[in-house]
Every structure is written in C-alpha cells, then in structure tokens.
Design a protein around this motif. Structure first.
Motif, PDB file in Angstrom:
ATOM      1  N   VAL A   1      -3.705 -10.180   6.084  1.00 25.23           N
ATOM      2  CA  VAL A   1      -3.082  -9.308   5.088  1.00 25.23           C
ATOM      3  C   VAL A   1      -3.605  -9.654   3.696  1.00 25.23           C
ATOM      4  CG1 VAL A   1      -0.920  -8.548   4.036  1.00 25.23           C
ATOM      5  CG2 VAL A   1      -0.979  -9.137   6.481  1.00 25.23           C
ATOM      6  N   VAL A   2      -3.986  -8.617   2.955  1.00 24.58           N
ATOM      7  CA  VAL A   2      -4.259  -8.749   1.531  1.00 24.58           C
ATOM      8  C   VAL A   2      -3.227  -7.902   0.812  1.00 24.58           C
ATOM      9  CG1 VAL A   2      -5.921  -8.432  -0.344  1.00 24.58           C
ATOM     10  CG2 VAL A   2      -6.725  -9.091   1.943  1.00 24.58           C
TER      11      VAL A   2
ATOM     12  N   THR B   1      -8.094  -5.620   8.709  1.00 25.91           N
ATOM     13  CA  THR B   1      -7.379  -6.148   7.551  1.00 25.91           C
ATOM     14  C   THR B   1      -6.326  -5.167   7.062  1.00 25.91           C
ATOM     15  OG1 THR B   1      -9.437  -7.256   6.885  1.00 25.91           O
ATOM     16  CG2 THR B   1      -7.650  -7.152   5.256  1.00 25.91           C
ATOM     17  N   LEU B   2      -5.098  -5.647   6.961  1.00 21.88           N
ATOM     18  CA  LEU B   2      -4.011  -4.831   6.429  1.00 21.88           C
ATOM     19  C   LEU B   2      -3.944  -5.012   4.918  1.00 21.88           C
ATOM     20  CD1 LEU B   2      -1.461  -3.080   6.604  1.00 21.88           C
ATOM     21  CD2 LEU B   2      -0.171  -5.161   7.196  1.00 21.88           C
ATOM     22  N   ASN B   3      -4.293  -3.963   4.179  1.00 18.54           N
ATOM     23  CA  ASN B   3      -4.145  -3.949   2.726  1.00 18.54           C
ATOM     24  C   ASN B   3      -2.812  -3.303   2.390  1.00 18.54           C
ATOM     25  OD1 ASN B   3      -6.982  -4.416   0.964  1.00 18.54           O
ATOM     26  ND2 ASN B   3      -7.280  -3.996   3.158  1.00 18.54           N
ATOM     27  N   ILE B   4      -1.964  -4.019   1.678  1.00 19.29           N
ATOM     28  CA  ILE B   4      -0.669  -3.488   1.236  1.00 19.29           C
ATOM     29  C   ILE B   4      -0.689  -3.384  -0.284  1.00 19.29           C
ATOM     30  CG2 ILE B   4       1.822  -3.811   1.197  1.00 19.29           C
ATOM     31  CD1 ILE B   4       1.596  -5.502   3.708  1.00 19.29           C
ATOM     32  N   TYR B   5      -0.269  -2.232  -0.796  1.00 20.65           N
ATOM     33  CA  TYR B   5      -0.224  -1.989  -2.236  1.00 20.65           C
ATOM     34  C   TYR B   5       1.226  -1.723  -2.636  1.00 20.65           C
ATOM     35  CZ  TYR B   5      -5.163  -0.978  -1.321  1.00 20.65           C
ATOM     36  OH  TYR B   5      -6.473  -1.041  -0.897  1.00 20.65           O
TER      37      TYR B   5
ATOM     38  N   MET C   1      -7.758   3.256  -7.467  1.00 20.54           N
ATOM     39  CA  MET C   1      -7.099   1.991  -7.167  1.00 20.54           C
ATOM     40  C   MET C   1      -7.686   1.347  -5.917  1.00 20.54           C
ATOM     41  SD  MET C   1      -3.056   1.364  -6.284  1.00 20.54           S
ATOM     42  CE  MET C   1      -3.171   2.145  -4.654  1.00 20.54           C
ATOM     43  N   LYS C   2      -7.797   2.115  -4.864  1.00 20.80           N
ATOM     44  CA  LYS C   2      -8.248   1.543  -3.599  1.00 20.80           C
ATOM     45  C   LYS C   2      -9.745   1.246  -3.597  1.00 20.80           C
ATOM     46  CE  LYS C   2      -4.539   3.067  -0.566  1.00 20.80           C
ATOM     47  NZ  LYS C   2      -4.176   3.812   0.657  1.00 20.80           N
ATOM     48  N   LYS C   3     -10.531   2.061  -4.282  1.00 22.36           N
ATOM     49  CA  LYS C   3     -11.960   1.739  -4.408  1.00 22.36           C
ATOM     50  C   LYS C   3     -12.144   0.390  -5.083  1.00 22.36           C
ATOM     51  CE  LYS C   3     -14.779   5.934  -4.389  1.00 22.36           C
ATOM     52  NZ  LYS C   3     -15.650   6.814  -5.211  1.00 22.36           N
ATOM     53  N   ALA C   4     -11.316   0.118  -6.060  1.00 21.10           N
ATOM     54  CA  ALA C   4     -11.445  -1.129  -6.811  1.00 21.10           C
ATOM     55  C   ALA C   4     -10.895  -2.331  -6.056  1.00 21.10           C
ATOM     56  CB  ALA C   4     -10.717  -0.992  -8.153  1.00 21.10           C
ATOM     57  N   LEU C   5      -9.887  -2.123  -5.216  1.00 16.75           N
ATOM     58  CA  LEU C   5      -9.137  -3.263  -4.702  1.00 16.75           C
ATOM     59  C   LEU C   5      -9.244  -3.499  -3.200  1.00 16.75           C
ATOM     60  CD1 LEU C   5      -5.815  -2.819  -6.723  1.00 16.75           C
ATOM     61  CD2 LEU C   5      -7.729  -4.358  -7.234  1.00 16.75           C
ATOM     62  N   HIS C   6      -9.523  -2.483  -2.412  1.00 14.56           N
ATOM     63  CA  HIS C   6      -9.502  -2.628  -0.957  1.00 14.56           C
ATOM     64  C   HIS C   6     -10.452  -3.728  -0.494  1.00 14.56           C
ATOM     65  CE1 HIS C   6     -10.525  -1.717   3.263  1.00 14.56           C
ATOM     66  NE2 HIS C   6      -9.285  -1.266   3.331  1.00 14.56           N
ATOM     67  N   GLU C   7      -9.984  -4.523   0.460  1.00 11.64           N
ATOM     68  CA  GLU C   7     -10.789  -5.620   1.000  1.00 11.64           C
ATOM     69  C   GLU C   7     -10.765  -5.609   2.519  1.00 11.64           C
ATOM     70  OE1 GLU C   7     -10.178  -9.516  -0.580  1.00 11.64           O
ATOM     71  OE2 GLU C   7      -9.680  -8.788  -2.595  1.00 11.64           O
TER      72      GLU C   7
ATOM     73  N   ARG D   1     -13.317   4.195   4.403  1.00  8.29           N
ATOM     74  CA  ARG D   1     -12.496   3.063   4.830  1.00  8.29           C
ATOM     75  C   ARG D   1     -11.585   2.553   3.722  1.00  8.29           C
ATOM     76  NH1 ARG D   1     -10.182   1.515   9.138  1.00  8.29           N
ATOM     77  NH2 ARG D   1     -12.108   1.981  10.286  1.00  8.29           N
ATOM     78  N   PHE D   2     -11.960   2.733   2.457  1.00 12.09           N
ATOM     79  CA  PHE D   2     -11.136   2.158   1.396  1.00 12.09           C
ATOM     80  C   PHE D   2      -9.739   2.780   1.328  1.00 12.09           C
ATOM     81  CE2 PHE D   2     -13.526   5.486  -1.015  1.00 12.09           C
ATOM     82  CZ  PHE D   2     -12.458   6.206  -1.565  1.00 12.09           C
ATOM     83  N   TYR D   3      -9.538   3.957   1.935  1.00  8.12           N
ATOM     84  CA  TYR D   3      -8.199   4.535   1.976  1.00  8.12           C
ATOM     85  C   TYR D   3      -7.246   3.716   2.849  1.00  8.12           C
ATOM     86  CZ  TYR D   3      -9.116   9.122  -0.192  1.00  8.12           C
ATOM     87  OH  TYR D   3      -9.389  10.142  -1.060  1.00  8.12           O
ATOM     88  N   ASP D   4      -7.780   2.984   3.794  1.00  7.45           N
ATOM     89  CA  ASP D   4      -6.989   2.347   4.844  1.00  7.45           C
ATOM     90  C   ASP D   4      -5.968   1.380   4.251  1.00  7.45           C
ATOM     91  OD1 ASP D   4      -6.177   1.765   7.402  1.00  7.45           O
ATOM     92  OD2 ASP D   4      -7.890   0.479   7.870  1.00  7.45           O
ATOM     93  N   GLY D   5      -4.752   1.416   4.768  1.00  8.48           N
ATOM     94  CA  GLY D   5      -3.729   0.495   4.301  1.00  8.48           C
ATOM     95  C   GLY D   5      -2.382   1.159   4.127  1.00  8.48           C
ATOM     96  N   VAL D   6      -1.488   0.451   3.462  1.00 11.41           N
ATOM     97  CA  VAL D   6      -0.092   0.835   3.303  1.00 11.41           C
ATOM     98  C   VAL D   6       0.269   0.765   1.822  1.00 11.41           C
ATOM     99  CG1 VAL D   6       2.254  -0.023   3.697  1.00 11.41           C
ATOM    100  CG2 VAL D   6       0.634   0.133   5.607  1.00 11.41           C
ATOM    101  N   VAL D   7       0.977   1.783   1.345  1.00 15.48           N
ATOM    102  CA  VAL D   7       1.526   1.791  -0.017  1.00 15.48           C
ATOM    103  C   VAL D   7       3.043   1.759   0.093  1.00 15.48           C
ATOM    104  CG1 VAL D   7       1.758   3.109  -2.163  1.00 15.48           C
ATOM    105  CG2 VAL D   7      -0.434   3.091  -0.940  1.00 15.48           C
ATOM    106  N   VAL D   8       3.699   0.881  -0.672  1.00  9.88           N
ATOM    107  CA  VAL D   8       5.165   0.821  -0.677  1.00  9.88           C
ATOM    108  C   VAL D   8       5.673   0.748  -2.104  1.00  9.88           C
ATOM    109  CG1 VAL D   8       5.349  -0.282   1.591  1.00  9.88           C
ATOM    110  CG2 VAL D   8       5.188  -1.703  -0.457  1.00  9.88           C
ATOM    111  N   ASP D   9       6.863   1.298  -2.315  1.00 11.28           N
ATOM    112  CA  ASP D   9       7.538   1.102  -3.600  1.00 11.28           C
ATOM    113  C   ASP D   9       7.978  -0.352  -3.685  1.00 11.28           C
ATOM    114  OD1 ASP D   9       9.793   1.064  -5.614  1.00 11.28           O
ATOM    115  OD2 ASP D   9       9.226   3.184  -5.738  1.00 11.28           O
TER     116      ASP D   9
END
Length: 325
Positions: A95-96, A181-185, A170-176, A213-221
């Motif tokens: 997880v990142v 890999t689970l990216n959580i924002y 945001m995701k282009k800059a930060l996704h890893e 692929r950079f879209y992949d992940g989860v966004v939460v409040d």
C-alpha cells in the motif's frame, strides 16, 4: 457488529469529464460522433441518499462480467486460486497512501501516521477472512488545495470528478507501483460522496478501451477514516476504505442489477436498491434472503457493515489472480 478501528477511455477523454457525463452512463465524456459504448462495466450516477446520509460512491453499470471470460479460459489458474483460498493462504498487498491536504492541521486533511495505520488495521481486520493483508510501505503528503477539494461546487450544485482534470494531474504525479500496488488517496469530497475506486479490468481493455494505469487505486474522503472527533459520525470507522478496496479487488455492489442479481456472487441475497442507515429486516426482493445490509459492499453505516461472504472472498481471489498477480 464490528466497530473497530464508446468513446475512448483515454486520458484526454477522462480529463474532459463533465459531472455524471451522459455517455454510456459513465463519468467519461463522449467525443462528438462517437459510437455507443459496449463496455462490460461502466460508472454511472450517484444514488439518491436520504437526508443525513452520503452515498459511498457512484453506481456501477454492469453489462457482463469480465471475470467470467477469464474463468472460462484459465481453468488452471481458477483451480489454483480456489485451492489457495481453501488452504487459507494470504496475499499481501503493498500500500502507498497519499495524503492530499490544504494545510498542516487535521481539519485541513493532514492525517497523522497513526491515523493512516488505523485505516490499514481496519482493512486487515475486514479482509483477513478473505485471504488478504495490507502492508503500508509508504506515505506521501501533498499540500495543494485544488487537489484537496476533489469535488468542488458549481454554484449550489456539487460536481463529481471521477476522471476529472484534477484526478488526472494528481494521479499522474503521485501514483506508484504496479497492478499489485494499492494506491489510496485521501482528500475532501465535499460530503457529496465518500469515495471511489476503479475495477481491476479497467486497465486491460476487457471493459472498453483501457485506462492508463495511473488511474488505478482508491480515493476516500479523509473524514471517513477513524480519526476521532473530526470523523463523520456514522461513516468514520474506515469502512469506506473497505468498500472501495472491495471494488479494487473486483467486487460489485450487492444491489447492482437489482432483484435480478448483478454482483455475480451466488451467496449475496438480491437487493433492489442501496440500503442506508442500518435497516434490520429489510427485504426488497421476492428472492430468498433478507437484504445483505451488513455486507461491506452495501451503503449502510460503518457500524452496520461487518462482512464479506465466502463467494465474495472467492471472487476477490480470482480477480487478484486474473488482473493483479
């Protein structure tokens, strides 16, 4: 109940998102003259929530199940995934966690390391019976108010920004990482919804043109995390993260498809519409079984939801083998 802590889905199209775009029911806007979409799954509008409630995320429009095609062509992998599940094998997910904030206080989105660890604990508690654990490998912190306010207002109307220019930047800059890999924002979603995620086949072409692929992940409040007094009253135990990671691992909502049953899991009872609050005894379909209001893939309060079914566990493990391993 547990209370512990046909257009092209290219980046250019996604960046042109209009709130709840009308193309194929998705949040992605159609180029002029484009043919109708034929995706297996797509994203639709926000369900209407009762006063005092917030939708977990947007609807998923299901035409057919991409995982069914994978099962038909990969019998050995299906057998291995089910054998691993039967043997109680555990898959560890790296997880990142990306903290998007507008300042250095909690009220401005600045989650502490302990609060992030508490969210990871919630995920581990929820997914352990299904054979998954989560290993927090990295935390990033970005101070940028425009990204923090991922759902902004247009006059009095909230606007939903799955696939917006904000999300793209945001995701282009930060996704890893990779598909594993689970990216959580974490950010502010303006009390319009609690989060969103992308399904694992969105990046393969099986559900329309593949997303980057950079879209992949989860966004939460950020207020959906177990952060104490600033957390949402009934959505502040961390199970928005649980719900969205369920999507990331290939689960649909329990109510997708309504009483016809559209989540492709045999042991979740059919449900006509999302459940809010904790309506014990709710039964919206004539098929056997009460509505699965305690299931993590419904829309009930965090204190009400507490489980995945064995069928959902099997589906998540097969989705991992098919799309993330």
């Amino acid at each position: 109940m547990r209370r512990s802590p046909a257009g092209r889905r290219t980046a250019a199209v996604a960046a042109a998102l209009v709130m709840l775009g009308t193309f194929g029911g998705s949040g992605l806007t159609a180029p002029a003259g484009a043919a109708p979409r034929t995706d297996c799954t797509d994203y639709g509008s926000l369900p209407q929530a009762p006063k005092g409630s917030i939708p977990r995320d947007d609807r998923i429009v299901v035409t057919k199940d991409p995982l069914a095609s994978w099962r038909a062509g990969n019998r050995t992998e299906v057998r291995e995934a089910r054998e691993a599940r039967a043997a109680a094998a555990t898959t560890t997910v790296p997880v990142v966690f990306h903290v998007i904030r507008k300042g250095t206080t909690l009220a401005k989105g600045n989650l502490t390391d302990d609060q992030i660890e508490a969210q990871i604990d919630v995920l581990n508690d929820a997914f352990a019976p299904s054979g998954f654990s989560f290993d927090l490998q990295k935390v990033t912190r970005t101070t940028k108010e425009s990204w923090f306010n991922l759902v902004s207002a247009n006059g009095a109307e909230p606007r939903f920004y799955r696939g917006s220019g904000k999300e793209v930047k945001m995701k282009k800059a930060l996704h890893e990482g990779t598909s594993r890999t689970l990216n959580i924002y974490s950010a502010s979603l303006a009390q319009s919804l609690l989060g969103w995620a992308y399904l694992p086949w969105d990046f393969t072409g099986e559900s329309g043109d593949p997303l980057p692929r950079f879209y992949d992940g989860v966004v939460v409040d950020y207020r959906s995390l177990p952060i104490g007094d600033l957390a949402y009253d009934v959505y502040g135990e961390g199970d928005t993260g649980t719900h969205e990671v369920g999507h990331w691992l290939g689960l649909f909502h329990t109510f997708d498809g309504g009483c016809e049953g559209g989540d492709f899991v045999d042991d979740t009872a059919a449900e006509a519409s999302p459940a809010f609050g904790c309506p014990e005894g709710r039964d919206t379909c004539t098929a056997p079984g009460l509505d699965p209001i305690t299931n993590f893939m419904d829309y009930t309060w965090d204190s009400c939801m507490n489980s995945f079914t064995p069928g959902q566990a099997t589906r998540m493990n097969e989705s991992w083998a098919a799309y993330r391993a």
